[in-house]
Scaffold this motif. Structure first.
Motif, PDB file in Angstrom:
ATOM      1  N   PRO A 178       0.833  -1.208   0.000  1.00  0.00           N
ATOM      2  CA  PRO A 178       0.000   0.000   0.000  1.00  0.00           C
ATOM      3  C   PRO A 178       0.863   1.251   0.000  1.00  0.00           C
ATOM      4  CG  PRO A 178       0.067  -0.958   2.187  1.00  0.00           C
ATOM      5  CD  PRO A 178       0.797  -1.916   1.299  1.00  0.00           C
ATOM      6  N   ASP A 179       0.223   2.355  -0.373  1.00  0.00           N
ATOM      7  CA  ASP A 179       0.908   3.634  -0.322  1.00  0.00           C
ATOM      8  C   ASP A 179       0.971   4.117   1.123  1.00  0.00           C
ATOM      9  OD1 ASP A 179       1.152   3.573  -3.062  1.00  0.00           O
ATOM     10  OD2 ASP A 179      -0.756   4.617  -3.389  1.00  0.00           O
ATOM     11  N   ALA A 184       0.434  10.423   7.788  1.00  0.00           N
ATOM     12  CA  ALA A 184       1.212   9.598   8.728  1.00  0.00           C
ATOM     13  C   ALA A 184       2.701   9.801   8.516  1.00  0.00           C
ATOM     14  CB  ALA A 184       0.863   8.121   8.559  1.00  0.00           C
ATOM     15  N   LEU A 185       3.076   9.994   7.262  1.00  0.00           N
ATOM     16  CA  LEU A 185       4.490  10.212   6.987  1.00  0.00           C
ATOM     17  C   LEU A 185       4.945  11.541   7.552  1.00  0.00           C
ATOM     18  CD1 LEU A 185       7.007   9.068   5.585  1.00  0.00           C
ATOM     19  CD2 LEU A 185       6.273  10.208   3.482  1.00  0.00           C
ATOM     20  N   ASP A 186       4.082  12.564   7.395  1.00  0.00           N
ATOM     21  CA  ASP A 186       4.452  13.868   7.923  1.00  0.00           C
ATOM     22  C   ASP A 186       4.548  13.839   9.453  1.00  0.00           C
ATOM     23  OD1 ASP A 186       4.479  14.796   5.347  1.00  0.00           O
ATOM     24  OD2 ASP A 186       2.419  15.591   5.424  1.00  0.00           O
ATOM     25  N   ARG A 187       3.697  13.077  10.051  1.00  0.00           N
ATOM     26  CA  ARG A 187       3.684  13.026  11.518  1.00  0.00           C
ATOM     27  C   ARG A 187       4.612  11.926  12.072  1.00  0.00           C
ATOM     28  NH1 ARG A 187      -2.688  12.966  12.795  1.00  0.00           N
ATOM     29  NH2 ARG A 187      -1.866  12.780  14.917  1.00  0.00           N
ATOM     30  N   ARG A 188       5.340  11.274  11.160  1.00  0.00           N
ATOM     31  CA  ARG A 188       6.307  10.228  11.553  1.00  0.00           C
ATOM     32  C   ARG A 188       5.630   9.125  12.346  1.00  0.00           C
ATOM     33  NH1 ARG A 188      10.632  10.840   8.601  1.00  0.00           N
ATOM     34  NH2 ARG A 188      11.881   9.743  10.192  1.00  0.00           N
ATOM     35  N   ILE A 189       4.464   8.676  11.834  1.00  0.00           N
ATOM     36  CA  ILE A 189       3.717   7.598  12.488  1.00  0.00           C
ATOM     37  C   ILE A 189       4.053   6.279  11.811  1.00  0.00           C
ATOM     38  CG2 ILE A 189       1.430   6.694  13.036  1.00  0.00           C
ATOM     39  CD1 ILE A 189       0.410   9.578  13.056  1.00  0.00           C
ATOM     40  N   GLU A 190       4.333   5.294  12.600  1.00  0.00           N
ATOM     41  CA  GLU A 190       4.615   3.945  12.098  1.00  0.00           C
ATOM     42  C   GLU A 190       3.655   2.966  12.766  1.00  0.00           C
ATOM     43  OE1 GLU A 190       8.676   3.106  12.970  1.00  0.00           O
ATOM     44  OE2 GLU A 190       9.476   4.336  11.332  1.00  0.00           O
ATOM     45  N   GLY A 212      -8.032  -6.429  14.648  1.00  0.00           N
ATOM     46  CA  GLY A 212      -6.998  -6.052  15.593  1.00  0.00           C
ATOM     47  C   GLY A 212      -6.806  -4.548  15.638  1.00  0.00           C
ATOM     48  N   ASN A 213      -5.701  -4.153  16.300  1.00  0.00           N
ATOM     49  CA  ASN A 213      -5.373  -2.739  16.436  1.00  0.00           C
ATOM     50  C   ASN A 213      -4.726  -2.242  15.149  1.00  0.00           C
ATOM     51  OD1 ASN A 213      -6.303  -2.693  19.103  1.00  0.00           O
ATOM     52  ND2 ASN A 213      -4.308  -3.361  19.907  1.00  0.00           N
ATOM     53  N   CYS A 214      -5.260  -1.132  14.654  1.00  0.00           N
ATOM     54  CA  CYS A 214      -4.730  -0.526  13.427  1.00  0.00           C
ATOM     55  C   CYS A 214      -4.940   0.985  13.524  1.00  0.00           C
ATOM     56  CB  CYS A 214      -5.441  -1.093  12.195  1.00  0.00           C
ATOM     57  SG  CYS A 214      -4.835  -0.387  10.634  1.00  0.00           S
ATOM     58  N   HIS A 215      -3.894   1.747  13.223  1.00  0.00           N
ATOM     59  CA  HIS A 215      -4.023   3.202  13.271  1.00  0.00           C
ATOM     60  C   HIS A 215      -5.007   3.651  12.177  1.00  0.00           C
ATOM     61  CE1 HIS A 215      -2.909   7.462  13.210  1.00  0.00           C
ATOM     62  NE2 HIS A 215      -2.366   7.244  14.418  1.00  0.00           N
ATOM     63  N   PRO A 216      -5.857   4.583  12.488  1.00  0.00           N
ATOM     64  CA  PRO A 216      -6.867   5.018  11.487  1.00  0.00           C
ATOM     65  C   PRO A 216      -6.256   5.470  10.168  1.00  0.00           C
ATOM     66  CG  PRO A 216      -7.432   5.852  13.657  1.00  0.00           C
ATOM     67  CD  PRO A 216      -6.095   5.250  13.803  1.00  0.00           C
ATOM     68  N   LEU A 217      -5.068   6.011  10.206  1.00  0.00           N
ATOM     69  CA  LEU A 217      -4.452   6.472   8.961  1.00  0.00           C
ATOM     70  C   LEU A 217      -4.023   5.317   8.067  1.00  0.00           C
ATOM     71  CD1 LEU A 217      -2.267   9.449  10.324  1.00  0.00           C
ATOM     72  CD2 LEU A 217      -4.502   9.558   9.190  1.00  0.00           C
ATOM     73  N   PHE A 218      -3.920   4.083   8.661  1.00  0.00           N
ATOM     74  CA  PHE A 218      -3.466   2.937   7.867  1.00  0.00           C
ATOM     75  C   PHE A 218      -4.621   2.055   7.399  1.00  0.00           C
ATOM     76  CE2 PHE A 218       0.437   3.294  10.775  1.00  0.00           C
ATOM     77  CZ  PHE A 218       1.071   4.187   9.909  1.00  0.00           C
ATOM     78  N   VAL A 219      -5.855   2.329   7.791  1.00  0.00           N
ATOM     79  CA  VAL A 219      -6.979   1.446   7.448  1.00  0.00           C
ATOM     80  C   VAL A 219      -7.287   1.522   5.945  1.00  0.00           C
ATOM     81  CG1 VAL A 219      -9.441   1.060   7.781  1.00  0.00           C
ATOM     82  CG2 VAL A 219      -7.987   1.609   9.744  1.00  0.00           C
ATOM     83  N   LYS A 220      -7.479   2.719   5.437  1.00  0.00           N
ATOM     84  CA  LYS A 220      -7.883   2.863   4.031  1.00  0.00           C
ATOM     85  C   LYS A 220      -6.827   2.320   3.075  1.00  0.00           C
ATOM     86  CE  LYS A 220      -9.670   6.284   0.738  1.00  0.00           C
ATOM     87  NZ  LYS A 220     -10.072   7.717   0.540  1.00  0.00           N
ATOM     88  N   THR A 249      -0.935  -9.018   6.950  1.00  0.00           N
ATOM     89  CA  THR A 249      -0.536  -7.902   7.804  1.00  0.00           C
ATOM     90  C   THR A 249       0.350  -6.961   7.002  1.00  0.00           C
ATOM     91  OG1 THR A 249      -0.670  -9.275   9.792  1.00  0.00           O
ATOM     92  CG2 THR A 249       0.618  -7.250   9.928  1.00  0.00           C
ATOM     93  N   PHE A 250      -0.010  -5.703   7.032  1.00  0.00           N
ATOM     94  CA  PHE A 250       0.766  -4.669   6.358  1.00  0.00           C
ATOM     95  C   PHE A 250       1.588  -3.943   7.402  1.00  0.00           C
ATOM     96  CE2 PHE A 250      -3.055  -5.322   3.858  1.00  0.00           C
ATOM     97  CZ  PHE A 250      -2.566  -5.489   2.574  1.00  0.00           C
ATOM     98  N   THR A 251       2.860  -3.719   7.126  1.00  0.00           N
ATOM     99  CA  THR A 251       3.788  -3.046   8.036  1.00  0.00           C
ATOM    100  C   THR A 251       4.189  -1.730   7.440  1.00  0.00           C
ATOM    101  OG1 THR A 251       4.607  -5.191   8.833  1.00  0.00           O
ATOM    102  CG2 THR A 251       5.965  -3.260   9.284  1.00  0.00           C
ATOM    103  N   TYR A 252       4.064  -0.686   8.252  1.00  0.00           N
ATOM    104  CA  TYR A 252       4.406   0.671   7.802  1.00  0.00           C
ATOM    105  C   TYR A 252       5.614   1.126   8.604  1.00  0.00           C
ATOM    106  CZ  TYR A 252      -0.232   0.635   5.662  1.00  0.00           C
ATOM    107  OH  TYR A 252      -1.348   0.322   4.905  1.00  0.00           O
TER     108      TYR A 252
END
Length: 255
Positions: A178-179, A184-190, A212-220, A249-252
């Motif tokens: 995924p892109d 999330a990139l600007d806020r340095r969220i992983e 499971g637990n997933c940050h809202p910015l990574f759901v879409k 599982t996608f890893t950011y």
């Protein structure tokens, strides 16, 4: 006639007495012989021949000393044994008591010995029983350990077989990452995001959902990427079938 006078002397010893007696007898015999010759010549009237000197030869004889006989030992009569003292009634009773006590002591000693032997047998039996229990417990532990190892090996083999079968049933053909969300990139969220879905008979993804637990910015972006996946469909008895609850599982991570 001439007369001979003999003087008696005190005896001095056996050998000396014999020598003196022999010498006296020889001299007496020579004198008597000479006297007889003189008387014979006088009676015959013939002139006497000149007297021949008489030679007396003496020889000393050594007699062995008399053997003294050993004195006979006077037999000694043994002293008469003392008469046994009469046993009184009290002495008999005392002897009977002593005999009874000795028998009782022997019986008690034998009873104690039998009890010690019985106790020793019980201790030996208990030791053998404990050793046997320990041996059986060790054998049981070894058996359980061997059974557990066998079960683990069987389960591992089954899991490996299931994984191999599953991988053969719906092998992924195309997967795109995924892109990374710009916010999330600007806020340095992983983080990570797991998506569950169904692979249909055509190998496409249907009904993807975040679990499971997933940050809202990574759901879409995660759901969008899952919809693009393509799989080799599962085939059962020659027919392609859908496979449900497939997860990815996608890893950011920001590099």
């Amino acid at each position: 006639m001439n007369s001979l006078t003999f003087q008696q002397q005190e005896p001095r010893g056996n050998a000396a007495n014999w020598r003196e007696h022999g010498l006296a007898l020889g001299m007496a015999a020579a004198l008597h012989l000479g006297l007889g010759v003189v008387l014979f010549n006088l009676s015959s009237g013939t002139p006497m021949a000149p007297a021949v000197a008489a030679v007396i030869k003496t020889q000393l004889l050594s007699l062995p000393a008399p053997v003294q006989q050993p004195a006979l030992a006077t037999p000694v009569e043994p002293a008469p044994a003392p008469a046994p003292a009469p046993v009184t009634k009290a002495a008999k009773v005392e002897q009977a008591d002593l005999a009874f006590k000795r028998v009782e002591q022997q019986r008690q000693q034998q009873a104690r010995r039998i009890e010690r032997e019985r106790q020793q047998r019980l201790r030996d039996e208990q030791v053998r029983h404990e050793r046997e229990q320990q041996r059986q417990a060790q054998q049981e532990q070894q058996r359980l350990a061997a059974a557990q190892r066998a079960e683990n090996q069987r389960q591992a083999a089954a899991d490996a077989e299931a994984q191999a079968a599953a991988s053969r049933q719906y092998l992924p053909i195309a997967k795109e990452a995924p892109d990374y969300p710009a916010r999330a990139l600007d806020r340095r969220i992983e983080g990570e995001c797991t998506v569950a879905y169904t692979v249909n008979a055509q190998g496409r993804v249907e009904n993807p959902q975040v679990v499971g637990n997933c940050h809202p910015l990574f759901v879409k972006p995660s759901l969008a990427a899952a919809r693009t996946f393509r799989y080799q469909p599962r085939v059962v008895d020659g027919q392609a079938v859908a496979v449900a609850n497939v997860k990815n599982t996608f890893t950011y991570r920001i590099q």
